[in-house]
Scaffold this motif. Structure first.
Motif, PDB file in Angstrom:
ATOM      1  N   ARG B 445      21.853  47.527  41.923  1.00 25.70           N
ATOM      2  CA  ARG B 445      21.845  46.131  42.322  1.00 25.70           C
ATOM      3  C   ARG B 445      22.945  45.361  41.606  1.00 25.70           C
ATOM      4  O   ARG B 445      23.433  45.779  40.557  1.00 25.70           O
ATOM      5  N   SER B 446      23.319  44.229  42.164  1.00 23.22           N
ATOM      6  CA  SER B 446      24.295  43.351  41.505  1.00 23.22           C
ATOM      7  C   SER B 446      23.623  42.598  40.374  1.00 23.22           C
ATOM      8  O   SER B 446      22.509  42.113  40.539  1.00 23.22           O
ATOM      9  N   GLN B 448      24.544  39.652  37.162  1.00 24.44           N
ATOM     10  CA  GLN B 448      25.482  38.716  36.552  1.00 24.44           C
ATOM     11  C   GLN B 448      25.555  39.038  35.068  1.00 24.44           C
ATOM     12  O   GLN B 448      24.541  38.967  34.363  1.00 24.44           O
ATOM     13  N   ALA B 449      26.743  39.405  34.581  1.00 29.53           N
ATOM     14  CA  ALA B 449      26.897  39.711  33.159  1.00 29.53           C
ATOM     15  C   ALA B 449      27.276  38.442  32.406  1.00 29.53           C
ATOM     16  O   ALA B 449      27.628  37.431  33.000  1.00 29.53           O
ATOM     17  N   GLU B 450      27.235  38.547  31.097  1.00 30.02           N
ATOM     18  CA  GLU B 450      27.492  37.340  30.305  1.00 30.02           C
ATOM     19  C   GLU B 450      28.950  36.896  30.364  1.00 30.02           C
ATOM     20  O   GLU B 450      29.273  35.783  29.946  1.00 30.02           O
ATOM     21  N   ASP B 451      29.843  37.745  30.879  1.00 28.74           N
ATOM     22  CA  ASP B 451      31.230  37.315  31.030  1.00 28.74           C
ATOM     23  C   ASP B 451      31.440  36.524  32.322  1.00 28.74           C
ATOM     24  O   ASP B 451      32.556  36.150  32.664  1.00 28.74           O
ATOM     25  N   GLY B 452      30.350  36.292  33.073  1.00 36.03           N
ATOM     26  CA  GLY B 452      30.450  35.484  34.289  1.00 36.03           C
ATOM     27  C   GLY B 452      30.755  36.308  35.528  1.00 36.03           C
ATOM     28  O   GLY B 452      30.855  35.758  36.615  1.00 36.03           O
ATOM     29  N   TYR B 453      30.882  37.624  35.396  1.00 31.86           N
ATOM     30  CA  TYR B 453      31.208  38.477  36.542  1.00 31.86           C
ATOM     31  C   TYR B 453      29.997  39.328  36.931  1.00 31.86           C
ATOM     32  O   TYR B 453      29.111  39.566  36.122  1.00 31.86           O
ATOM     33  N   GLU B 454      30.050  39.766  38.157  1.00 35.93           N
ATOM     34  CA  GLU B 454      28.971  40.631  38.632  1.00 35.93           C
ATOM     35  C   GLU B 454      29.360  42.094  38.510  1.00 35.93           C
ATOM     36  O   GLU B 454      30.499  42.467  38.772  1.00 35.93           O
ATOM     37  N   TYR B 456      27.488  46.288  38.994  1.00 33.14           N
ATOM     38  CA  TYR B 456      26.333  47.035  39.462  1.00 33.14           C
ATOM     39  C   TYR B 456      25.549  47.537  38.255  1.00 33.14           C
ATOM     40  O   TYR B 456      26.127  47.899  37.217  1.00 33.14           O
ATOM     41  N   LYS B 639      32.171  46.943  39.899  1.00 32.23           N
ATOM     42  CA  LYS B 639      32.108  47.052  41.356  1.00 32.23           C
ATOM     43  C   LYS B 639      33.455  47.518  41.881  1.00 32.23           C
ATOM     44  O   LYS B 639      34.493  46.990  41.452  1.00 32.23           O
ATOM     45  N   VAL B 642      36.876  45.290  42.440  1.00 28.78           N
ATOM     46  CA  VAL B 642      36.865  44.057  41.633  1.00 28.78           C
ATOM     47  C   VAL B 642      37.672  44.300  40.366  1.00 28.78           C
ATOM     48  O   VAL B 642      37.517  45.337  39.710  1.00 28.78           O
ATOM     49  N   ILE B 643      38.525  43.356  40.042  1.00 32.45           N
ATOM     50  CA  ILE B 643      39.300  43.478  38.805  1.00 32.45           C
ATOM     51  C   ILE B 643      38.643  42.589  37.756  1.00 32.45           C
ATOM     52  O   ILE B 643      38.438  41.394  37.991  1.00 32.45           O
ATOM     53  N   TYR B 644      38.307  43.181  36.628  1.00 33.20           N
ATOM     54  CA  TYR B 644      37.570  42.461  35.586  1.00 33.20           C
ATOM     55  C   TYR B 644      38.489  42.119  34.422  1.00 33.20           C
ATOM     56  O   TYR B 644      39.484  42.806  34.173  1.00 33.20           O
ATOM     57  N   PRO B 645      38.114  41.081  33.663  1.00 29.86           N
ATOM     58  CA  PRO B 645      38.985  40.683  32.546  1.00 29.86           C
ATOM     59  C   PRO B 645      38.939  41.646  31.381  1.00 29.86           C
ATOM     60  O   PRO B 645      39.787  41.598  30.496  1.00 29.86           O
TER      61      PRO B 645
END
Lengths: 145, 672
Positions: B445-446, B448-454, B456, B639, B642-645
């Motif tokens: 499931r998706s 929300q992580a604490e960095d503001g991004y989703e 899995y 995901k 998706v490119i994450y920081p």
């Protein structure tokens, strides 16, 4: 700014074309707060709204202006919840809810616009060369647990 | 004492009314194990009975009112047909000290069933209808009566070709944006085929296809299109005739969003578990007359009233699942069908015409308070006030592998065995299931992580022994911080304006709540005075009804169709010792940021709680582990696309965050 836009819209509803565009800059006290119709003998509840910090904040229920904080309202009991927006100059608007099944005291924490990074849900800054920010969600996975 | 709300019949029947008996069912059917046989007949009534004391009885085809006490003494079961009926879990009960424990959601349930309130408890707009059977809230009898009477007055039905609709299995969905291309192709094919047909002198395209097989596919394509267009036009007329015409923006003959919305309304009205397309169940219902569908709705409504009054559960699902074979013992009776058949017959509701006549005799005001006496067959011998029940959840086929490959392509994870939810009873040295329903387990499931991004995350369903100690009716789901924020905000009309609000639909209490109308909390019982270990897994009703039968996944919980969850927990509360705790004040609030505005979740209650004493045993079977991984991945997985920081943060460890996180691990290791 969203607050003043909303204020302008609400004011226009109240005084209409008589005052025209100038109304948008009228002080909020010019608005007449909405009060619900309460039948004789109808059970009511007391709704109280305060803010932290204590500032004058306007409270809207849909397009209706309910008043400025500190605000006490008398409302029909069990008439469903009120989804209100609390707005104060220099602070982020807060969407919150009042309940009418019993007396309800609401203390709204206001966050200065400059402090929005402190709120959950703020997205951390994107690296300069990170490319486009994706939406990140996939359809259909919201819902039940 | 923990009697539910004492209303009409409870006061009426006084001491003969057991505390465990809901007020709408002051007399349940006897069991077949030696309860006193009922008297043969009710003495004739010599004088008018006060309204609060009378119940409807149909004898020899004639309606009469008899004294409720006499009916009960004669072995009849009293069925509440009134508009203020709710399942027992939404009654106002009393706690162990006899103090009233009003149920906050009761008023809304009744308002929804009567088309008077919306899901927030505010007045429903005039002419609006709540079609909520799929969500566990059947319409009231007076709402159904209006449907019968209004539809009887419609003249449009005679102009419908119902056989055309009934004979069509499904209609292909063509997205409106692809329609012009297809229309052009069909027009081209038709011109070319007609030219050829005329040239060789065949009477029609069918003859052309028979004579020139190389053109058969093209002819079939044109004929299929024509047939679908004819059906679509008839669907529009059928929906319009029922008052469900597609809304503004609909183009005639086009399978557009407005038509799909009308189909969805039709499905909701007639409790059809299908996606909003013209598929087999929907087409079958469209092919029935208005009154046939109303009659089916009436039968469903009577079923819920009978199930509630008789406190039964067995619905034939075990036989369906096991093909009638349950070892040496005789199959468990399908009491739901058996009792409903009997009630419908005794109430003189044997056909749509009889039902219409019933509602013509009984205007809306009759249903403000209406009880009916029916004589139901004895319940099986295993019934008692405290039955030896236990629950088994079989997880079926389980995949722990990440469902995407290195290139971000989805990897199929097929299942042959789907999760099932069973309630067993032990009686006379045997243990056998009463029901066997489809349910869900967790999956990817998706979050929300604490960095503001989703990301899995695998949200598994725990394995091993558990108990249900708490049942919450009108439960509230406390959205953990890991809940994707986009799901926590919605637009709705507030006091005449569109406004963004917290999405309380998901939080509850309400039929759309993440926990549905009712939930049982799975916990590992604490030992030596320690509290229970709660990993956030519940078996609950769900508004995500299509996820249950179509192999969808939850976040670890075991979802049940809402009306079945209501039946299940009403049954358990009727047949197990328990304490009424009532509404559980909460006082929870939290804020989050969404599009530069702050949203505040305020939850005043956890729901209305009952505590089972002793708790109900639950066993969650591991199922069949498929794929390479034998343990779940507990970290966030990026995901695809998706490119994450930066690298993913670690998931939270709160109760709600953990939901299912300890899957397939001995939970006792984590018990506090």
């Amino acid at each position: 700014m969203r607050a003043s836009r909303r204020l302008g819209q609400t004011a226009l509803v109240v005084v209409g074309a008589l005052v025209g565009a100038a109304v948008a800059s009228q002080p909020v006290l010019a608005l007449r707060p909405y009060t619900p119709r309460i039948e004789a003998g109808q059970p009511t509840v007391k709704l109280s709204i305060r803010t932290s910090p204590r500032v004058k904040a306007r409270v809207f229920w849909g397009r209706l202006f309910l008043g400025e904080t500190p605000l006490d309202l008398r409302w029909p009991r069990d008439s469903g919840p009120l989804d209100v927006v609390v707005e104060a100059r220099g602070y982020l608007p807060v969407h919150t809810r009042l309940y009418t099944f019993d007396d309800d005291r609401l203390s709204v924490k206001l966050t200065p616009e400059a402090d929005k990074k402190s709120l959950f849900g703020y997205r951390h800054e994107w690296p300069a060369d990170g490319g486009p920010i994706p939406d990140g969600g996939s359809a259909g996975d919201a819902g039940g647990r | 004492m923990k009697c539910p709300r004492l209303r009409l019949m409870a006061a009426l029947l006084g001491a003969s009314l057991g505390c465990r008996t809901p007020p709408q069912a002051p007399a349940t059917p006897p069991t077949s194990s030696g309860e006193a046989p009922p008297r043969e007949a009710i003495p004739p009534v010599a004088q008018a009975i006060p309204a609060q004391q009378r119940v409807l009885l149909i004898r020899h085809g004639r309606e009469e009112y008899v004294d409720a006490r006499e009916a009960v003494a004669a072995g009849f079961t009293l069925i509440d047909l009134g508009d203020d009926w709710t399942p027992s879990i939404f009654q106002d009960w009393q706690d162990d000290q006899g103090r009233p424990r009003p149920h906050r959601y009761r008023r809304i349930f009744i308002g929804l069933a009567n088309d008077r309130l919306d899901d927030d408890g505010q007045p429903l707009a005039p002419g609006e209808h709540n079609y909520l059977e799929l969500y566990g809230i059947p319409p009231s009898l007076s709402v159904l009566g209006r449907r019968f009477r209004q539809d009887a007055a419609r003249s449009c039905e005679g102009e419908l070709d119902l056989a055309l609709l009934a004979g069509t299995r499904q209609v292909r969905y063509i997205p409106p944006e692809r329609l012009p291309v297809l229309q052009a192709r069909i027009a081209r094919l038709r011109r070319s085929l007609e030219l050829r047909r005329k040239a060789v002198g065949y009477p029609d395209l069918t003859a052309l296809a028979a004579a020139e097989p190389q053109r058969a596919d093209e002819v079939a394509e044109v004929q299929r299109w024509d047939a679908e267009q004819a059906v679509l036009r008839m669907v529009e007329r059928r929906l319009t005739c029922e008052g469900l015409a597609p809304g503004p923006g609909h183009r005639r003959g086009v399978y557009d969003d407005a038509l799909r919305e009308a189909i969805r309304r039709f499905q909701h009205k007639h409790m059809i578990y299908e996606a909003p397309y013209l598929r087999p169940r929907t087409m079958a219902a469209l092919g029935r007359s208005l009154q046939e569908n109303n009659y089916a709705a009436l039968r469903r409504v009577i079923t819920e009233r009978v199930v509630s009054a008789a406190a039964i559960l067995e619905d034939g699902s075990v036989q369906e699942q096991e093909g009638g074979s349950q070892g040496k013992r005789p199959p468990v009776r399908n009491l739901v069908e058996e009792y409903t058949d009997e009630a419908m017959r005794q109430l003189g509701l044997g056909s749509p015409a009889e039902a219409l006549a019933f509602f013509q005799r009984h205007p809306d005001e009759d249903f403000r308070r209406l009880w009916a006496a029916v004589r139901l067959p004895p319940r099986p011998a295993y019934y008692s006030d405290h039955m030896d029940l236990d629950i088994v959840v079989d997880r079926g086929d389980v995949w722990y592998d990440f469902p995407f490959d290195d290139k971000g392509k989805e990897v199929p994870q097929p299942r042959q065995r789907y999760p099932r939810f069973l309630l067993y009873v032990r009686h006379g040295g045997e243990r056998f299931p009463l029901i066997s329903w489809r349910t869900t387990i967790g999956g990817w499931r998706s979050e929300q992580a604490e960095d503001g991004y989703e990301y899995y995350r695998y949200k598994g369903s725990d394995v091993g022994p558990r108990v249900i100690r708490t049942i919450s009716s009108g439960p509230v789901w406390i959205a953990p911080p890991s809940t994707p924020i986009r799901t926590l905000v919605k637009r709705r009309r507030v006091a005449g304006a569109w406004q963004s609000v917290v999405n309380y639909d998901e939080l509850g209490p309400g039929f759309r709540s993440a926990y549905g109308l009712v939930a049982g909390y799975f916990v590992v019982p604490g030992e030596h005075g320690k509290p229970d270990f709660d990993n956030g897994i519940r078996a609950h009703g769900s508004a995500e009804y299509l996820s249950i039968d179509s192999g969808g996944f939850s976040h670890g919980c075991h979802r049940l169709l809402n009306h079945l969850a209501v039946r299940l927990y009403s049954f358990i509360l009727a047949h197990r010792r328990m304490h009424v705790k009532g509404d559980q004040p909460l006082g929870y609030s939290r804020q989050f940021l969404f599009r530069d505005e702050v949203y505040e979740i305020r939850l005043p209650s956890r729901g209305y709680h009952f505590v089972l004493d002793p708790p109900l045993p639950v066993q969650v079977l591991e199922g069949r582990i498929r794929g390479e991984r034998k343990k779940p991945i507990e970290e966030y997985m990026p995901k695809p696309g998706v490119i994450y920081p930066g690298p993913p943060p670690r998931p939270g460890r709160g109760i709600e965050d953990r939901t299912g996180g300890a899957a397939a691990r001995d939970p006792a290791e984590e018990a506090p």
